[in-house]
Design a protein around this motif. Structure first.
Motif, PDB file in Angstrom:
ATOM      1  N   LEU A   1       3.920  -7.312   4.764  1.00  0.00           N
ATOM      2  CA  LEU A   1       3.714  -6.319   4.030  1.00  0.00           C
ATOM      3  C   LEU A   1       2.476  -5.546   4.452  1.00  0.00           C
ATOM      4  O   LEU A   1       1.352  -6.012   4.786  1.00  0.00           O
ATOM      5  CB  LEU A   1       3.396  -7.010   2.522  1.00  0.00           C
ATOM      6  N   GLN A   2       2.507  -4.212   4.634  1.00  0.00           N
ATOM      7  CA  GLN A   2       1.570  -3.281   4.873  1.00  0.00           C
ATOM      8  C   GLN A   2       0.547  -2.465   3.927  1.00  0.00           C
ATOM      9  O   GLN A   2       1.221  -2.173   2.687  1.00  0.00           O
ATOM     10  CB  GLN A   2       1.859  -2.302   5.832  1.00  0.00           C
ATOM     11  N   ALA A   3      -0.443  -2.289   4.047  1.00  0.00           N
ATOM     12  CA  ALA A   3      -1.246  -1.386   3.337  1.00  0.00           C
ATOM     13  C   ALA A   3      -2.294  -0.568   3.988  1.00  0.00           C
ATOM     14  O   ALA A   3      -2.488  -0.883   5.187  1.00  0.00           O
ATOM     15  CB  ALA A   3      -1.830  -2.370   2.312  1.00  0.00           C
ATOM     16  N   LEU A   4      -2.781   0.523   3.488  1.00  0.00           N
ATOM     17  CA  LEU A   4      -3.721   1.195   4.086  1.00  0.00           C
ATOM     18  C   LEU A   4      -4.762   1.932   3.082  1.00  0.00           C
ATOM     19  O   LEU A   4      -4.389   1.825   1.901  1.00  0.00           O
ATOM     20  CB  LEU A   4      -2.770   2.275   4.860  1.00  0.00           C
TER      21      LEU A   4
ATOM     22  N   GLY B   1       5.789  -1.119   1.460  1.00  0.00           N
ATOM     23  CA  GLY B   1       6.884  -2.108   1.053  1.00  0.00           C
ATOM     24  C   GLY B   1       6.990  -3.104   2.106  1.00  0.00           C
ATOM     25  O   GLY B   1       6.317  -2.926   3.224  1.00  0.00           O
ATOM     26  N   ILE B   2       7.645  -4.203   1.890  1.00  0.00           N
ATOM     27  CA  ILE B   2       7.840  -5.131   2.837  1.00  0.00           C
ATOM     28  C   ILE B   2       8.809  -4.525   4.029  1.00  0.00           C
ATOM     29  O   ILE B   2       9.676  -3.747   3.619  1.00  0.00           O
ATOM     30  CB  ILE B   2       8.374  -6.555   2.306  1.00  0.00           C
ATOM     31  N   ASP B   3       8.619  -4.960   5.178  1.00  0.00           N
ATOM     32  CA  ASP B   3       9.623  -4.897   6.277  1.00  0.00           C
ATOM     33  C   ASP B   3      10.752  -5.759   5.806  1.00  0.00           C
ATOM     34  O   ASP B   3      10.727  -6.862   5.505  1.00  0.00           O
ATOM     35  CB  ASP B   3       9.125  -5.154   7.778  1.00  0.00           C
ATOM     36  N   ALA B   4      11.971  -5.448   6.264  1.00  0.00           N
ATOM     37  CA  ALA B   4      13.257  -6.135   5.904  1.00  0.00           C
ATOM     38  C   ALA B   4      13.307  -7.229   6.811  1.00  0.00           C
ATOM     39  O   ALA B   4      13.913  -8.628   6.305  1.00  0.00           O
ATOM     40  CB  ALA B   4      14.685  -5.221   6.168  1.00  0.00           C
TER      41      ALA B   4
ATOM     42  N   PHE C   1       6.114   1.346  11.791  1.00  0.00           N
ATOM     43  CA  PHE C   1       5.292   2.496  11.414  1.00  0.00           C
ATOM     44  C   PHE C   1       6.277   3.388  10.196  1.00  0.00           C
ATOM     45  O   PHE C   1       5.697   3.806   9.476  1.00  0.00           O
ATOM     46  CB  PHE C   1       5.201   3.457  12.646  1.00  0.00           C
ATOM     47  N   HIS C   2       7.699   3.193  10.490  1.00  0.00           N
ATOM     48  CA  HIS C   2       8.343   3.984   9.491  1.00  0.00           C
ATOM     49  C   HIS C   2       8.070   3.563   7.968  1.00  0.00           C
ATOM     50  O   HIS C   2       8.457   4.335   7.141  1.00  0.00           O
ATOM     51  CB  HIS C   2       9.870   4.086   9.893  1.00  0.00           C
ATOM     52  N   THR C   3       7.791   2.304   7.765  1.00  0.00           N
ATOM     53  CA  THR C   3       7.604   1.823   6.478  1.00  0.00           C
ATOM     54  C   THR C   3       6.378   2.453   5.898  1.00  0.00           C
ATOM     55  O   THR C   3       6.451   2.783   4.598  1.00  0.00           O
ATOM     56  CB  THR C   3       7.360   0.255   6.393  1.00  0.00           C
ATOM     57  N   ILE C   4       5.204   2.650   6.560  1.00  0.00           N
ATOM     58  CA  ILE C   4       4.099   3.335   6.375  1.00  0.00           C
ATOM     59  C   ILE C   4       4.476   4.828   5.889  1.00  0.00           C
ATOM     60  O   ILE C   4       4.155   5.372   5.002  1.00  0.00           O
ATOM     61  CB  ILE C   4       3.059   3.188   7.443  1.00  0.00           C
TER      62      ILE C   4
ATOM     63  N   GLY D   1       5.117   9.674   2.392  1.00  0.00           N
ATOM     64  CA  GLY D   1       6.162  10.640   1.883  1.00  0.00           C
ATOM     65  C   GLY D   1       5.965  10.844   0.311  1.00  0.00           C
ATOM     66  O   GLY D   1       6.088  11.734  -0.366  1.00  0.00           O
ATOM     67  N   ALA D   2       6.059   9.433  -0.245  1.00  0.00           N
ATOM     68  CA  ALA D   2       6.281   9.555  -1.683  1.00  0.00           C
ATOM     69  C   ALA D   2       5.061   9.854  -2.220  1.00  0.00           C
ATOM     70  O   ALA D   2       4.910  10.438  -3.196  1.00  0.00           O
ATOM     71  CB  ALA D   2       6.642   7.782  -1.894  1.00  0.00           C
ATOM     72  N   ILE D   3       3.917   9.257  -1.745  1.00  0.00           N
ATOM     73  CA  ILE D   3       2.590   9.452  -2.189  1.00  0.00           C
ATOM     74  C   ILE D   3       2.114  11.186  -2.377  1.00  0.00           C
ATOM     75  O   ILE D   3       1.575  11.667  -3.268  1.00  0.00           O
ATOM     76  CB  ILE D   3       1.591   8.640  -1.788  1.00  0.00           C
ATOM     77  N   THR D   4       2.555  11.764  -1.201  1.00  0.00           N
ATOM     78  CA  THR D   4       2.263  13.284  -1.106  1.00  0.00           C
ATOM     79  C   THR D   4       3.000  13.910  -1.966  1.00  0.00           C
ATOM     80  O   THR D   4       2.493  15.109  -2.492  1.00  0.00           O
ATOM     81  CB  THR D   4       2.032  13.753   0.460  1.00  0.00           C
TER      82      THR D   4
END
Ligand SMILES: Cc1cc2nc3c(=O)[nH]c(=O)nc-3n(C[C@H](O)[C@H](O)[C@H](O)COP(=O)(O)OP(=O)(O)OC[C@H]3O[C@@H](n4cnc5c(N)ncnc54)[C@H](O)[C@@H]3O)c2cc1C
Ligand SMILES: [Zn+2]
Lengths: 415, 106
Positions: A258-261, A296-299, A309-312, A317-320
């Motif tokens: 699970l990633q965050a930034l 979100g988590i990676d599958a 990277f595509h998870t981030i 995309g959603a946040i902007t």
């Protein structure tokens, strides 16, 4: 030493060079009444409540790295108790109540900020589902309300409520008592308070195996030698399956990245937490001004503490789209943790097939909010050798009785 | 981001694929009518979730849409073997992969 305005002033006079250490770093003793494996927030809270609530102070917390270096120090710190089912309401609300008094209880500022948590709805179904959840939550005596797009815009002026959005905002639920806290402080505060009760906190020591005789645990094998224990509580989050395998059973969890930034710091623009299940994003602004954004988590399963990277990219995309003014911000840093997801998105706080061996895991993407309640209930389970009514529904046997606690709605977004 | 070698289409970007969970989980024999609740629970919910080599399924969703199996290291993320349904080659013998360096969390 008690922390206060006076101790602060006194130490300022000596240029803050004379603060005593917050906890000791003793060598492990040969035996303890209870050994807790894992020095994240949940393990440290367990040790603290064992001492405070049950008078059991001959306790060691064994951590393979440093305190809070697992998910505790990697999470986006969202705290709330707006879950659907009664069982979840009981344990998450217990946690939130403990959080509300925690800085005083621990004499350590955990920087709890009850700035409110918004959950957005983007279609008719979301809205109905949210209303159902808000009603259930209120029946459990927990604060929660529905906001219209106009009310959302008033609360969060920078949000885009245009009906032209790919996923327009049709409403939201709001828990005003929800918010954020400082994650390291939660770990350190519990560590310091547990240490003051006599708990030994042992870092850089990995538990490599369990000592089991006649179906009863007798202690643990570690990189610093064997340590005997009357009881052993395991709270290792993403490594729950690895530890369970050593004890000869399986846990119904899988470990995912699970990633965050965080963005570069900007002036205050967002004073509540905003989350959306549908476009899967959650964001708050830290006291330093950085936007803290969760992915979100990676599958796939992983123990690598990093994701794809595509998870981030999906999160950004959603946040902007929700917050167009974020589109020109730069990312400051990004990281990953390994979360232990459970099939019903609810935790396991339970006895196990081995006597006097207890497991606390399965918190997945959302256990920071539960740190105090989880430690409190786990301490009870270990001290009494039976679960408290609050965590009895979260026993391991629900995966054979079928009495699951399905919180995929309240926990669909990782947080 | 992985580069995954589809056995039918060759190397493609991870985003073309979907993950299908642990491989080689046999369905209960004869519909499982004689199985206990605990055995059913084990079949439905309990996975090995190993740290290290993992046999798992992937599907080339945005390509040929066919399933295949892989052996992947869950620490290094390296894909060590890729094979078609019905096959089950032995696990490769490998040195234990090192722990990932812990980056600064937040
Ligand atoms: C990116 C991210 C964002 C998140 N956001 C949120 C959020 O906003 N809100 C929320 O409520 N939750 C969130 N979570 C989930 C939350 O972080 C976790 O559920 C919670 O922190 C788990 O705490 P813990 O003490 O059980 O685990 P951890 O903090 O991971 O502690 C477990 C410890 O066990 C140690 N350990 C493992 N194996 C051994 C061994 N063999 N011997 C000794 N020690 C061992 C590890 O080193 C680790 O320190 C998030 C998680 C991540 C990764
Ligand atoms: Zn293909």
């Amino acid at each position: 030493m008690r922390y206060s305005i006076f101790s602060l002033a006194r130490n300022a006079l000596s240029y803050h060079e004379k603060w005593p250490e917050a906890w000791r770093s003793p060598a492990p003793k040969p035996a303890y009444d209870v050994v807790i494996v894992g020095g994240g927030g949940h393990g440290l809270a367990t040790a603290y409540y064992l001492a405070k609530e049950h008078g059991i102070t001959n306790v060691a917390v064994i951590e393979k790295g440093w305190l809070g270096g697992g998910n505790t120090g990697r999470n986006t710190t969202i705290i709330r108790s707006n879950y659907l089912w009664d069982e979840s309401a009981a344990i998450y609300e217990k946690s939130l109540k403990l959080y509300e008094g925690l800085s005083q209880d621990l004499n350590y500022n955990i920087m709890l900020s009850q700035r409110g948590v918004l959950n957005l709805a983007h279609n008719e179904h979301d809205l109905k589902e949210l209303s159902r959840r808000v009603n259930a939550i209120r029946l459990n005596g927990i604060d929660s309300e529905i906001l219209t797009p106009t009310e959302i815009k008033k609360l969060v002026p920078i949000i885009n409520v245009s009906p032209d959005l790919r996923y327009p905002i049709l409403g939201a639920s709001l828990q005003r008592r929800g918010g954020v806290a400082r994650h390291d402080a939660v770990a350190w505060g519990y560590a310091r308070a547990a240490d003051a009760h006599g708990v030994d906190i042992i870092q850089n020591c990995e538990v490599t195996d369990f000592l089991v005789e006649d179906g009863q645990v007798q202690g643990v094998e570690t990189t610093q030698g064997a340590i005997r224990a009357g009881k052993v509580g395991v709270v290792v989050a993403g490594h729950a399956s690895v530890m369970a395998a050593k004890a000869g059973f399986r846990m119904p969890v899988e470990s995912h990245p699970l990633q965050a930034l965080v963005s570069e710091p900007i002036k205050p623009v967002l004073d509540c937490v905003v989350m959306s299940n549908a476009v899967h994003v959650y964001v708050s602004q830290s006291d330093k001004g950085e936007l803290v954004i969760g992915a979100g988590i990676d599958a796939y399963t992983s123990y690598g503490q990093r994701g794809s990277f595509h998870t981030i990219e999906g999160q950004i995309g959603a946040i902007t789209e929700l917050f167009p003014i974020f589109s020109r911000l730069r990312q400051l840093r990004q990281w990953g943790g390994i979360v232990d997801t459970c099939p019903d998105a609810s935790p396991i706080i339970s006895k196990t097939p081995v006597d006097h061996l207890y497991f606390n895991c399965g918190w997945g993407t959302g256990g920071f909010k539960a740190t105090p309640g989880s430690g409190w209930a786990f301490a009870h389970t270990i001290a009494r050798d039976e679960p408290h009514p609050i965590n009895a529904p979260f026993s391991l046997d629900r995966f054979s009785t079928g009495v699951l606690i399905d919180e995929h709605g309240a926990a669909a977004v990782a947080h | 981001m992985f580069l995954i070698e589809c056995p039918w289409c060759g190397p493609r970007d991870e985003t073309e694929f979907s993950y299908g969970g642990e491989a080689h989980i046999a369905r209960p024999v004869g519909g499982g009518h004689d199985m206990t609740n605990a055995e059913w629970g084990h079949y439905v919910f309990h996975r090995t979730n190993p740290k290290g080599l993992h046999r798992e399924r992937w599907v080339h969703s945005h390509g040929c849409r066919r399933w295949f199996n892989v052996v992947r290291d869950t620490v290094s993320h390296e894909f060590l073997l890729i094979y078609k349904p019905g096959e089950k080659p032995d696990l490769p013998a490998l040195p234990k992969s090192p722990e990932p360096p812990d980056g600064p969390g937040r």
